[in-house]
Design an enzyme around this catalytic site. Structure first.
Site, PDB file in Angstrom:
ATOM      1  N   MET A 102     -11.626  -6.054   4.161  1.00 25.88           N
ATOM      2  CA  MET A 102     -10.907  -5.102   5.015  1.00 25.88           C
ATOM      3  C   MET A 102     -10.769  -5.690   6.420  1.00 25.88           C
ATOM      4  O   MET A 102     -11.749  -6.140   7.014  1.00 25.88           O
ATOM      5  CB  MET A 102     -11.677  -3.779   5.125  1.00 25.88           C
ATOM      6  CG  MET A 102     -11.714  -2.917   3.875  1.00 25.88           C
ATOM      7  SD  MET A 102     -10.110  -2.419   3.259  1.00 25.88           S
ATOM      8  CE  MET A 102      -9.454  -1.466   4.618  1.00 25.88           C
ATOM      9  N   MET A 120      -8.909   8.061  -1.203  1.00 25.57           N
ATOM     10  CA  MET A 120      -9.840   8.460  -0.130  1.00 25.57           C
ATOM     11  C   MET A 120     -10.381   9.846  -0.436  1.00 25.57           C
ATOM     12  O   MET A 120      -9.624  10.737  -0.821  1.00 25.57           O
ATOM     13  CB  MET A 120      -9.110   8.495   1.205  1.00 25.57           C
ATOM     14  CG  MET A 120      -8.435   7.184   1.564  1.00 25.57           C
ATOM     15  SD  MET A 120      -7.630   7.326   3.154  1.00 25.57           S
ATOM     16  CE  MET A 120      -6.837   5.716   3.252  1.00 25.57           C
ATOM     17  N   GLY A 130      -3.639   4.073   7.475  1.00 24.06           N
ATOM     18  CA  GLY A 130      -2.678   2.977   7.587  1.00 24.06           C
ATOM     19  C   GLY A 130      -2.298   2.782   9.048  1.00 24.06           C
ATOM     20  O   GLY A 130      -2.657   3.589   9.914  1.00 24.06           O
ATOM     21  N   GLY A 131      -1.598   1.690   9.310  1.00 26.30           N
ATOM     22  CA  GLY A 131      -1.017   1.487  10.629  1.00 26.30           C
ATOM     23  C   GLY A 131      -1.983   1.083  11.730  1.00 26.30           C
ATOM     24  O   GLY A 131      -1.665   1.223  12.908  1.00 26.30           O
ATOM     25  N   SER A 148       0.846  -1.189   0.000  1.00 23.37           N
ATOM     26  CA  SER A 148       0.000   0.000   0.000  1.00 23.37           C
ATOM     27  C   SER A 148       0.880   1.236   0.000  1.00 23.37           C
ATOM     28  O   SER A 148       1.569   1.528   0.975  1.00 23.37           O
ATOM     29  CB  SER A 148      -0.910   0.020   1.223  1.00 23.37           C
ATOM     30  OG  SER A 148      -1.480   1.308   1.341  1.00 23.37           O
TER      31      SER A 148
HETATM   32  C1  DX5 Z   1      -6.653   1.586   4.916  1.00 23.96           C
HETATM   33  C2  DX5 Z   1      -6.094   1.296   3.554  1.00 23.96           C
HETATM   34  C3  DX5 Z   1      -4.969   0.347   3.611  1.00 23.96           C
HETATM   35  C4  DX5 Z   1      -3.792   0.826   4.408  1.00 23.96           C
HETATM   36  C5  DX5 Z   1      -3.092  -0.381   4.949  1.00 23.96           C
HETATM   37  O1  DX5 Z   1      -7.779   2.334   4.808  1.00 23.96           O
HETATM   38  O2  DX5 Z   1      -7.079   0.737   2.710  1.00 23.96           O
HETATM   39  O3  DX5 Z   1      -4.577  -0.093   2.330  1.00 23.96           O
HETATM   40  O4  DX5 Z   1      -2.900   1.632   3.703  1.00 23.96           O
HETATM   41  O5  DX5 Z   1      -2.078   0.024   5.779  1.00 23.96           O
HETATM   42  P1  DX5 Z   1      -1.427  -0.967   6.848  1.00 23.96           P
HETATM   43  O6  DX5 Z   1      -0.885  -2.130   6.095  1.00 23.96           O
HETATM   44  O7  DX5 Z   1      -0.384  -0.115   7.480  1.00 23.96           O
HETATM   45  O8  DX5 Z   1      -2.508  -1.375   7.803  1.00 23.96           O
HETATM   46 ZN    ZN Z   2      -6.440  -0.254   0.829  1.00 24.54          ZN
END
Ligand code: DX5
Ligand code: ZN
Length: 216
Positions: free
Chosen positions: A137, A36, A144-145, A7
């Site tokens: 999901m 987003m 992220g994170g 990502s």
């Molecule tokens: C979250 C995104 C993910 C995100 C994943 O809304 O869709 O793709 O970047 O990030 P990690 O791997 O850090 O959870």
């Molecule tokens: Zn994603």
């Protein structure tokens, strides 16, 4: 072997092309491009122009475009023209799902549907035979994170069993909190594609990080 889709939300946008090249060279088969809109999710990332530039720099990459937006129908054409390989939108969006799938297919792009943690996989049933990929999901979309939610594992198992039962061919992808600890559980539950942001771009050795996930 798992397909790894890093990502790029966790990449350094000041050197996005180089960051992407590193993970592709390491064996990542896709680039996960998180869009987003500040409406479907409480965050804004990047859109069509950045994908266009990236595609110009890395024309052969597989762009796994994850649309966390309320209205994916009107953006299908610009994103696909900009280089999206897979147009992957949410079942919870505000547009008509069938109409959006039809538009994506008519534009010659692969189709994906995504479900949030609160959505049951059974809700995807009417569309499964038209999909190239289903994304489960494992965090609330937007950032992220975050920490992996194990409830995604049962959904992967159900979607894998359903694929077998109906003789379908969609890839199963998981996104959110996927790292060296949670990725093996996802693969065991049926995931073919691992999205990883922090667990790749957050590491000093990104090549090793991609290789570890790809080896699962
Ligand atoms: C979250 C995104 C993910 C995100 C994943 O809304 O869709 O793709 O970047 O990030 P990690 O791997 O850090 O959870
Ligand atoms: Zn994603």
């Amino acid at each position: 072997m798992a397909i790894v889709s890093p990502s790029i939300l966790s990449a350094d946008f000041g050197k996005l092309g180089a960051d992407c090249r590193t993970v592709l060279d390491a064996g990542a088969q896709m680039l996960h491009y998180d869009v987003m809109d500040g409406h479907f999710v409480p965050n804004i990332s990047f859109g069509v122009p950045v994908l266009k530039s990236l595609h110009k720099t890395l024309p052969d990459a597989f762009y796994d475009v994850h649309l966390m937006i309320s209205h994916p129908l009107q953006y299908a054409e610009p994103f696909i023209k900009a280089g999206a390989t897979l147009y992957n939108f949410h079942l919870e969006c505000e547009d008509d799902i069938q109409q959006t799938l039809d538009a994506v297919k008519a534009l010659g792009c692969k189709t994906g549907l995504t479900i949030k943690p609160g959505t049951a996989p059974e809700a995807l049933a009417p569309y499964l035979d038209q999909l190239d990929l289903v994304l489960v999901m494992s965090v609330e979309p937007g950032f992220g994170g975050q920490k992996f939610m194990p409830s995604a594992l049962d959904k992967l198992r159900w979607l894998k069993a359903e694929r077998e039962k109906r003789g379908l061919h969609y890839l199963l992808e998981v996104d959110g909190g996927v790292d060296d600890t949670t990725a093996p559980l996802c693969v065991k539950a049926g995931a073919d594609v691992l999205v990883a942001g922090s667990a790749v771009f957050g590491k000093d050795d990104r090549t090793a990080a991609v290789r570890r996930l790809a080896a699962l």
